[in-house]
Every structure is written in structure tokens, then in C-alpha cells.
Scaffold this motif. Structure first.
Motif, PDB file in Angstrom:
ATOM      1  N   GLY A  65      24.681  45.698  75.763  1.00 32.01           N
ATOM      2  CA  GLY A  65      26.092  45.482  75.076  1.00 32.01           C
ATOM      3  C   GLY A  65      25.924  46.564  74.857  1.00 32.01           C
ATOM      4  O   GLY A  65      25.548  47.177  73.940  1.00 32.01           O
ATOM      5  N   ASN A  66      27.314  47.066  74.262  1.00 32.06           N
ATOM      6  CA  ASN A  66      28.045  47.824  73.907  1.00 32.06           C
ATOM      7  C   ASN A  66      28.552  48.286  72.654  1.00 32.06           C
ATOM      8  O   ASN A  66      29.020  47.160  72.231  1.00 32.06           O
ATOM      9  N   LEU A  67      28.110  49.056  71.860  1.00 33.48           N
ATOM     10  CA  LEU A  67      28.628  48.817  70.440  1.00 33.48           C
ATOM     11  C   LEU A  67      29.258  50.458  69.650  1.00 33.48           C
ATOM     12  O   LEU A  67      28.737  51.576  69.977  1.00 33.48           O
ATOM     13  N   ILE A  68      30.552  50.103  68.744  1.00 31.89           N
ATOM     14  CA  ILE A  68      30.511  50.844  67.755  1.00 31.89           C
ATOM     15  C   ILE A  68      30.278  51.444  66.808  1.00 31.89           C
ATOM     16  O   ILE A  68      29.695  49.804  66.565  1.00 31.89           O
ATOM     17  N   THR A  83      31.868  45.937  71.992  1.00 27.55           N
ATOM     18  CA  THR A  83      32.772  46.351  72.484  1.00 27.55           C
ATOM     19  C   THR A  83      32.527  46.191  73.569  1.00 27.55           C
ATOM     20  O   THR A  83      31.372  45.697  74.431  1.00 27.55           O
ATOM     21  N   VAL A  84      33.465  46.324  75.426  1.00 32.63           N
ATOM     22  CA  VAL A  84      33.165  47.509  76.351  1.00 32.63           C
ATOM     23  C   VAL A  84      33.442  48.474  76.730  1.00 32.63           C
ATOM     24  O   VAL A  84      34.295  48.775  76.013  1.00 32.63           O
ATOM     25  N   PRO A  85      32.838  49.280  77.768  1.00 29.92           N
ATOM     26  CA  PRO A  85      32.963  50.034  78.493  1.00 29.92           C
ATOM     27  C   PRO A  85      34.176  50.704  78.437  1.00 29.92           C
ATOM     28  O   PRO A  85      34.854  51.100  78.436  1.00 29.92           O
ATOM     29  N   ALA A  86      35.319  49.702  78.538  1.00 27.90           N
ATOM     30  CA  ALA A  86      36.730  49.538  78.774  1.00 27.90           C
ATOM     31  C   ALA A  86      37.520  50.113  77.842  1.00 27.90           C
ATOM     32  O   ALA A  86      38.471  50.939  77.835  1.00 27.90           O
ATOM     33  N   TYR A 123      16.895  40.939  64.880  1.00 28.66           N
ATOM     34  CA  TYR A 123      16.653  42.086  64.847  1.00 28.66           C
ATOM     35  C   TYR A 123      17.803  42.345  65.607  1.00 28.66           C
ATOM     36  O   TYR A 123      17.903  41.773  66.335  1.00 28.66           O
ATOM     37  N   ILE A 124      17.959  43.908  65.132  1.00 28.80           N
ATOM     38  CA  ILE A 124      18.906  45.231  66.121  1.00 28.80           C
ATOM     39  C   ILE A 124      18.516  46.113  66.716  1.00 28.80           C
ATOM     40  O   ILE A 124      17.965  47.104  65.765  1.00 28.80           O
ATOM     41  N   GLY A 125      18.718  46.711  68.005  1.00 25.41           N
ATOM     42  CA  GLY A 125      18.282  47.697  68.597  1.00 25.41           C
ATOM     43  C   GLY A 125      18.745  48.587  68.824  1.00 25.41           C
ATOM     44  O   GLY A 125      19.474  48.217  69.467  1.00 25.41           O
ATOM     45  N   ILE A 126      18.857  49.482  68.006  1.00 31.70           N
ATOM     46  CA  ILE A 126      20.148  50.363  68.068  1.00 31.70           C
ATOM     47  C   ILE A 126      20.051  51.798  69.110  1.00 31.70           C
ATOM     48  O   ILE A 126      19.642  52.474  68.467  1.00 31.70           O
ATOM     49  N   ASN A 127      19.917  51.941  70.446  1.00 32.74           N
ATOM     50  CA  ASN A 127      19.978  52.826  71.278  1.00 32.74           C
ATOM     51  C   ASN A 127      21.497  54.064  71.521  1.00 32.74           C
ATOM     52  O   ASN A 127      22.085  53.351  71.842  1.00 32.74           O
ATOM     53  N   ALA A 128      21.209  54.944  71.517  1.00 32.77           N
ATOM     54  CA  ALA A 128      21.688  55.563  71.118  1.00 32.77           C
ATOM     55  C   ALA A 128      21.694  57.135  71.894  1.00 32.77           C
ATOM     56  O   ALA A 128      20.313  57.671  72.227  1.00 32.77           O
ATOM     57  N   CYS A 129      22.498  58.098  72.586  1.00 32.02           N
ATOM     58  CA  CYS A 129      22.424  59.189  73.227  1.00 32.02           C
ATOM     59  C   CYS A 129      23.546  60.055  73.402  1.00 32.02           C
ATOM     60  O   CYS A 129      25.002  59.606  72.662  1.00 32.02           O
ATOM     61  N   ASP A 130      23.707  61.228  73.431  1.00 27.40           N
ATOM     62  CA  ASP A 130      24.119  62.203  73.579  1.00 27.40           C
ATOM     63  C   ASP A 130      25.473  62.071  74.481  1.00 27.40           C
ATOM     64  O   ASP A 130      26.688  62.160  74.552  1.00 27.40           O
ATOM     65  N   TRP A 131      24.962  60.809  75.485  1.00 26.01           N
ATOM     66  CA  TRP A 131      26.437  61.220  76.350  1.00 26.01           C
ATOM     67  C   TRP A 131      25.178  60.286  78.042  1.00 26.01           C
ATOM     68  O   TRP A 131      24.816  60.696  77.938  1.00 26.01           O
ATOM     69  N   LEU A 132      26.000  59.473  78.298  1.00 27.39           N
ATOM     70  CA  LEU A 132      25.566  58.706  79.508  1.00 27.39           C
ATOM     71  C   LEU A 132      26.780  58.475  80.584  1.00 27.39           C
ATOM     72  O   LEU A 132      27.748  58.159  80.133  1.00 27.39           O
ATOM     73  N   GLU A 133      26.715  58.709  81.564  1.00 20.08           N
ATOM     74  CA  GLU A 133      27.484  58.729  82.481  1.00 20.08           C
ATOM     75  C   GLU A 133      28.050  57.971  83.431  1.00 20.08           C
ATOM     76  O   GLU A 133      28.806  58.203  83.884  1.00 20.08           O
ATOM     77  N   ASP A 134      27.485  56.707  83.453  1.00 18.39           N
ATOM     78  CA  ASP A 134      27.326  55.853  84.176  1.00 18.39           C
ATOM     79  C   ASP A 134      28.947  54.808  83.193  1.00 18.39           C
ATOM     80  O   ASP A 134      28.540  53.922  82.283  1.00 18.39           O
ATOM     81  N   GLU A 135      29.412  55.055  83.760  1.00 23.20           N
ATOM     82  CA  GLU A 135      31.433  54.449  83.050  1.00 23.20           C
ATOM     83  C   GLU A 135      30.902  53.023  83.227  1.00 23.20           C
ATOM     84  O   GLU A 135      31.950  52.121  83.035  1.00 23.20           O
ATOM     85  N   SER A 136      30.412  51.679  84.852  1.00 21.76           N
ATOM     86  CA  SER A 136      30.593  50.817  84.235  1.00 21.76           C
ATOM     87  C   SER A 136      29.614  50.157  83.289  1.00 21.76           C
ATOM     88  O   SER A 136      29.701  49.322  82.862  1.00 21.76           O
ATOM     89  N   LEU A 137      28.392  50.775  82.963  1.00 25.03           N
ATOM     90  CA  LEU A 137      27.981  50.100  82.018  1.00 25.03           C
ATOM     91  C   LEU A 137      27.827  50.671  80.122  1.00 25.03           C
ATOM     92  O   LEU A 137      27.622  49.806  79.783  1.00 25.03           O
TER      93      LEU A 137
END
Length: 161
Positions: A65-68, A83-86, A123-137
Motif C-alpha cells: 500500500g502506498n502512503l503519503i 494513494t496509488v503509484p500514479a 498498528y501501521i508499519g511505515i516503510n520509507a526509502c530514499d528512492w525506489l525505482e519500481d514505478e509499477s509498485l
């Protein structure tokens, strides 16, 4: 030497695309969250892993699941906006106010995630990275400085065990 250094450097971030997505994130967040401009933002994702056992077949299935994620230091609040990747739309925001949560901490294993327990049942697990290349996910956005600021806020002013 120059050719090989470029060859092994790996993918480069398209900053034009990243900045455009950061602007879309800001617009969605400001539309969905009251006083959204008062929050700093990062893109994050959450995972829901379900396990199955069909006799001889064992496995797991992961839903992403994508999150802002926005945070407001003055109000000690984190907001998760699905949100969604697009970035074509978003769901309803969920507010996590420090004074109202049961527990919050950073989990290093099996994945690096910021965990928030608003109560004993969820609970919620918030995973965050500097940058992820896979635009489909995932949302394509570079966020090195923003992620560092969120990590500092979470660890030093929000987390409680």
C-alpha cells in the motif's frame, strides 16, 4: 575509466519526474488534510503479508500500500494518506497524534520500518526509502533530505515505548 564508472554506477534518478511527483503528492495531501501545507511530506509504503498453507504448498502473499506521510512537529502529529503509484487519487487520511498513541518505535528487522500502535488492536508499519525505482509498485520520488528529517522527528520527538 570514465566509461566503466558510468556503466557500474547504476540507475540515475530522473529529478524532473521526481519533482513532478513531489508536487502531485503535495497537492493530494493539501486537498485531503486540513492545514496540509503545515506538514512536511515523504512517500512511504506499508505491507500486508498473508500466509497460506494448502497441504504441500506453503507460502505468503504480500500486498503493498502506498502512503503519503506528513508530519507536523509543532502538533506532534503524523498523517498517513493512502494513494496509488500514479498519484491519481487518495483515500481518507489517518491521524496519529503522539498524545493518543500507545507505542511508536523503529523496527530494524526484518525490514526497516517506523511502527505506530494507536491502540492494542492495530498498528501501521511505515516503510520509507530514499528512492525506489519500481514505478509499477511505488511512487517515483527522491527524498533523501525529507527522509532524514522524518527519521529525526520520529526517533527524537515522536517515538515512545
Amino acid at each position: 575509466m570514465g566509461f566503466f564508472s558510468k556503466l557500474f554506477k547504476g540507475p540515475e534518478i530522473d529529478m524532473e519526474k521526481s519533482n513532478a511527483n513531489a508536487e502531485k503528492m503535495r497537492l493530494l495531501f493539501n486537498q485531503a488534510v486540513e492545514n496540509g501545507a503545515d506538514y512536511q511530506l515523504i512517500f512511504a509504503y506499508t505491507e500486508d503479508v498473508s500466509r497460506f498453507n494448502y497441504g504441500f504448498v506453503h507460502g505468503s502473499k504480500t500486498k503493498v500500500g502506498n502512503l503519503i506521510v506528513g508530519w507536523n512537529e509543532a502538533e506532534q502529529t503524523i498523517v498517513a494518506l493512502p494513494t496509488v503509484p500514479a498519484l491519481s487519487g487518495c483515500g481518507a487520511p489517518t491521524y496519529y497524534r503522539r498524545s493518543e498513541i500507545l507505542k511508536a518505535y523503529r523496527n530494524k528487522y526484518p525490514t526497516d520500518a517506523f511502527i505506530i500502535y494507536p491502540d492494542r488492536k492495530s498498528y501501521i508499519g511505515i516503510n520509507a526509502c530514499d528512492w525506489l525505482e519500481d514505478e509499477s509498485l511505488y511512487v517515483y520520488v527522491s527524498q533523501t533530505e525529507a527522509l532524514a528529517a522524518f527519521t529525526d522527528f520520529f526517533m527524537n520527538r515522536f517515538a515512545k515505548k
